[in-house]
Design a protein around this motif. Structure first.
Motif, PDB file in Angstrom:
ATOM      1  N   GLY A 114     -14.692 -25.687   0.682  1.00 33.92           N
ATOM      2  CA  GLY A 114     -13.971 -26.952   0.350  1.00 33.92           C
ATOM      3  C   GLY A 114     -14.939 -27.914  -0.007  1.00 33.92           C
ATOM      4  O   GLY A 114     -15.705 -27.591  -0.854  1.00 33.92           O
ATOM      5  N   MET A 115     -15.198 -28.897   0.669  1.00 29.46           N
ATOM      6  CA  MET A 115     -16.025 -30.242   0.721  1.00 29.46           C
ATOM      7  C   MET A 115     -17.406 -30.141   1.560  1.00 29.46           C
ATOM      8  O   MET A 115     -17.868 -31.180   1.497  1.00 29.46           O
ATOM      9  N   ASP A 116     -17.516 -29.062   2.393  1.00 30.00           N
ATOM     10  CA  ASP A 116     -18.237 -28.783   3.230  1.00 30.00           C
ATOM     11  C   ASP A 116     -19.729 -28.582   2.418  1.00 30.00           C
ATOM     12  O   ASP A 116     -19.847 -27.408   1.788  1.00 30.00           O
ATOM     13  N   SER A 117     -20.464 -29.603   1.982  1.00 25.98           N
ATOM     14  CA  SER A 117     -21.814 -29.283   1.066  1.00 25.98           C
ATOM     15  C   SER A 117     -22.675 -28.537   1.674  1.00 25.98           C
ATOM     16  O   SER A 117     -23.338 -27.647   1.075  1.00 25.98           O
ATOM     17  N   ALA A 118     -22.958 -28.367   3.191  1.00 19.56           N
ATOM     18  CA  ALA A 118     -23.783 -27.314   3.690  1.00 19.56           C
ATOM     19  C   ALA A 118     -23.198 -25.681   3.508  1.00 19.56           C
ATOM     20  O   ALA A 118     -24.191 -25.030   3.158  1.00 19.56           O
ATOM     21  N   ARG A 119     -22.008 -25.776   3.359  1.00 16.30           N
ATOM     22  CA  ARG A 119     -21.317 -24.187   3.181  1.00 16.30           C
ATOM     23  C   ARG A 119     -21.377 -23.903   1.945  1.00 16.30           C
ATOM     24  O   ARG A 119     -21.843 -22.893   1.440  1.00 16.30           O
ATOM     25  N   ILE A 120     -21.359 -25.071   0.854  1.00 19.67           N
ATOM     26  CA  ILE A 120     -21.365 -24.820  -0.597  1.00 19.67           C
ATOM     27  C   ILE A 120     -22.755 -24.586  -0.721  1.00 19.67           C
ATOM     28  O   ILE A 120     -23.244 -23.274  -1.461  1.00 19.67           O
ATOM     29  N   THR A 121     -23.680 -24.885  -0.381  1.00 20.49           N
ATOM     30  CA  THR A 121     -25.190 -24.853  -0.576  1.00 20.49           C
ATOM     31  C   THR A 121     -25.655 -23.432  -0.128  1.00 20.49           C
ATOM     32  O   THR A 121     -26.166 -22.679  -0.856  1.00 20.49           O
ATOM     33  N   ALA A 122     -25.321 -23.137   1.187  1.00 22.24           N
ATOM     34  CA  ALA A 122     -25.480 -21.913   1.798  1.00 22.24           C
ATOM     35  C   ALA A 122     -24.922 -20.677   0.786  1.00 22.24           C
ATOM     36  O   ALA A 122     -25.571 -19.618   0.640  1.00 22.24           O
ATOM     37  N   ALA A 123     -23.559 -20.732   0.310  1.00 23.18           N
ATOM     38  CA  ALA A 123     -23.109 -19.605  -0.399  1.00 23.18           C
ATOM     39  C   ALA A 123     -23.797 -19.633  -2.007  1.00 23.18           C
ATOM     40  O   ALA A 123     -24.158 -18.463  -2.231  1.00 23.18           O
ATOM     41  N   GLU A 124     -24.294 -20.784  -2.224  1.00 25.95           N
ATOM     42  CA  GLU A 124     -24.917 -20.615  -3.479  1.00 25.95           C
ATOM     43  C   GLU A 124     -26.192 -20.131  -3.527  1.00 25.95           C
ATOM     44  O   GLU A 124     -26.543 -19.202  -4.126  1.00 25.95           O
ATOM     45  N   THR A 125     -26.919 -20.273  -2.473  1.00 23.54           N
ATOM     46  CA  THR A 125     -28.180 -19.941  -2.310  1.00 23.54           C
ATOM     47  C   THR A 125     -28.122 -18.214  -2.120  1.00 23.54           C
ATOM     48  O   THR A 125     -28.731 -17.401  -2.629  1.00 23.54           O
ATOM     49  N   GLU A 126     -27.200 -17.676  -1.141  1.00 19.56           N
ATOM     50  CA  GLU A 126     -27.068 -16.395  -0.979  1.00 19.56           C
ATOM     51  C   GLU A 126     -26.586 -15.795  -2.189  1.00 19.56           C
ATOM     52  O   GLU A 126     -27.154 -14.548  -2.692  1.00 19.56           O
ATOM     53  N   THR A 127     -25.761 -16.378  -3.078  1.00 18.06           N
ATOM     54  CA  THR A 127     -25.187 -15.931  -4.540  1.00 18.06           C
ATOM     55  C   THR A 127     -26.444 -15.495  -5.271  1.00 18.06           C
ATOM     56  O   THR A 127     -26.749 -14.531  -5.984  1.00 18.06           O
ATOM     57  N   GLU A 157     -21.574 -18.206 -13.729  1.00 18.61           N
ATOM     58  CA  GLU A 157     -21.835 -19.414 -14.232  1.00 18.61           C
ATOM     59  C   GLU A 157     -20.611 -20.253 -14.929  1.00 18.61           C
ATOM     60  O   GLU A 157     -20.697 -21.402 -14.600  1.00 18.61           O
ATOM     61  N   LYS A 158     -19.767 -19.593 -15.585  1.00 20.41           N
ATOM     62  CA  LYS A 158     -18.678 -20.181 -16.299  1.00 20.41           C
ATOM     63  C   LYS A 158     -17.879 -20.826 -15.298  1.00 20.41           C
ATOM     64  O   LYS A 158     -17.251 -21.830 -15.162  1.00 20.41           O
ATOM     65  N   ARG A 159     -17.654 -20.299 -13.795  1.00 21.35           N
ATOM     66  CA  ARG A 159     -16.758 -20.573 -13.119  1.00 21.35           C
ATOM     67  C   ARG A 159     -17.351 -21.749 -12.468  1.00 21.35           C
ATOM     68  O   ARG A 159     -16.885 -22.750 -12.019  1.00 21.35           O
ATOM     69  N   GLN A 160     -18.803 -21.777 -12.066  1.00 23.14           N
ATOM     70  CA  GLN A 160     -19.772 -23.088 -11.711  1.00 23.14           C
ATOM     71  C   GLN A 160     -19.452 -23.984 -12.549  1.00 23.14           C
ATOM     72  O   GLN A 160     -19.240 -25.206 -12.208  1.00 23.14           O
ATOM     73  N   ASP A 161     -19.537 -23.740 -13.866  1.00 20.43           N
ATOM     74  CA  ASP A 161     -19.624 -24.892 -14.867  1.00 20.43           C
ATOM     75  C   ASP A 161     -18.215 -25.564 -14.866  1.00 20.43           C
ATOM     76  O   ASP A 161     -18.155 -26.869 -14.967  1.00 20.43           O
ATOM     77  N   ALA A 162     -17.023 -24.758 -14.680  1.00 21.69           N
ATOM     78  CA  ALA A 162     -15.774 -25.287 -14.717  1.00 21.69           C
ATOM     79  C   ALA A 162     -15.549 -26.178 -13.556  1.00 21.69           C
ATOM     80  O   ALA A 162     -14.684 -27.290 -13.531  1.00 21.69           O
ATOM     81  N   LEU A 163     -16.310 -25.889 -12.370  1.00 18.93           N
ATOM     82  CA  LEU A 163     -16.084 -26.640 -11.014  1.00 18.93           C
ATOM     83  C   LEU A 163     -16.907 -28.205 -11.221  1.00 18.93           C
ATOM     84  O   LEU A 163     -16.845 -29.015 -10.632  1.00 18.93           O
ATOM     85  N   GLU A 164     -18.028 -27.917 -11.935  1.00 21.44           N
ATOM     86  CA  GLU A 164     -18.820 -29.165 -12.027  1.00 21.44           C
ATOM     87  C   GLU A 164     -18.494 -30.054 -13.219  1.00 21.44           C
ATOM     88  O   GLU A 164     -18.982 -31.216 -13.439  1.00 21.44           O
ATOM     89  N   ARG A 200     -11.728 -28.726  -5.954  1.00 18.60           N
ATOM     90  CA  ARG A 200     -11.968 -28.433  -4.347  1.00 18.60           C
ATOM     91  C   ARG A 200     -11.079 -29.210  -3.465  1.00 18.60           C
ATOM     92  O   ARG A 200     -10.927 -29.136  -2.415  1.00 18.60           O
ATOM     93  N   GLU A 201     -10.591 -30.418  -4.090  1.00 21.35           N
ATOM     94  CA  GLU A 201      -9.718 -31.444  -3.188  1.00 21.35           C
ATOM     95  C   GLU A 201      -8.354 -31.734  -3.855  1.00 21.35           C
ATOM     96  O   GLU A 201      -8.139 -31.245  -5.103  1.00 21.35           O
TER      97      GLU A 201
END
Length: 156
Positions: free
Chosen positions: A11-24, A63-70, A128-129
């Protein structure tokens, strides 16, 4: 795949987003290292080449999915939409004043339609919202299929 789903479920939890991105990124690096070793052992191996090609496609899709979100609608465009909407309602109000007749029903419906369009544009712009969400069902189905497939077996 779990980390990709964690990323979207954050969701909008930046800590969880960053952790998932780092692990990915960590998982992608490990996969690439393993694939490089496999290719290095036998550079002419067709399965190794297919593995590299598949990994490239997976990384590109991620990367395309990430780009679509950003990718967001620029604020300038949103401000323009609000300004045009305000101007349209102002012209209707001005017209009603000139004719000395109130058209409350049609004016109200027009204002609601404009509001719905603006809300939908903003909601689509922020996956995300809001009310409109991107479904992750296809990724969950693939995850289930892979889990049911089991470990790779080798036919000799």
């Amino acid at each position: 795949m779990n980390k990709r789903l964690d990323f979207y479920d954050a969701g909008m939890d930046s800590a969880r987003i960053t952790a998932a991105e780092t692990e990915t990124v960590h998982i992608q690096n490990r996969l690439w290292t393993l694939a490089s070793r496999t290719t290095g052992q036998d550079p002419h191996s067709i399965p190794a080449g297919l593995l590299i090609q598949s990994l490239n496609e997976v990384f590109d899709l991620a990367e395309k999915r990430q780009d679509a979100l950003e990718n967001r609608v620029p604020n300038t465009v949103l401000y323009l939409l609000f300004a045009v909407s305000f101007a349209a309602i102002a012209f209707i109000a001005y017209s009603s004043g000139l004719s000395s007749r109130r058209h409350a029903g049609s004016t109200g419906i027009f204002a609601l339609l404009i509001a719905f369009v603006l809300i939908t544009i903003i909601d689509l712009d922020r996956p995300r919202e809001g009310l409109i969400r991107i479904s992750q069902d296809s990724m969950r189905r693939i995850q289930t299929q892979l889990a049911n497939f089991g470990p790779a077996t080798r036919a000799d």
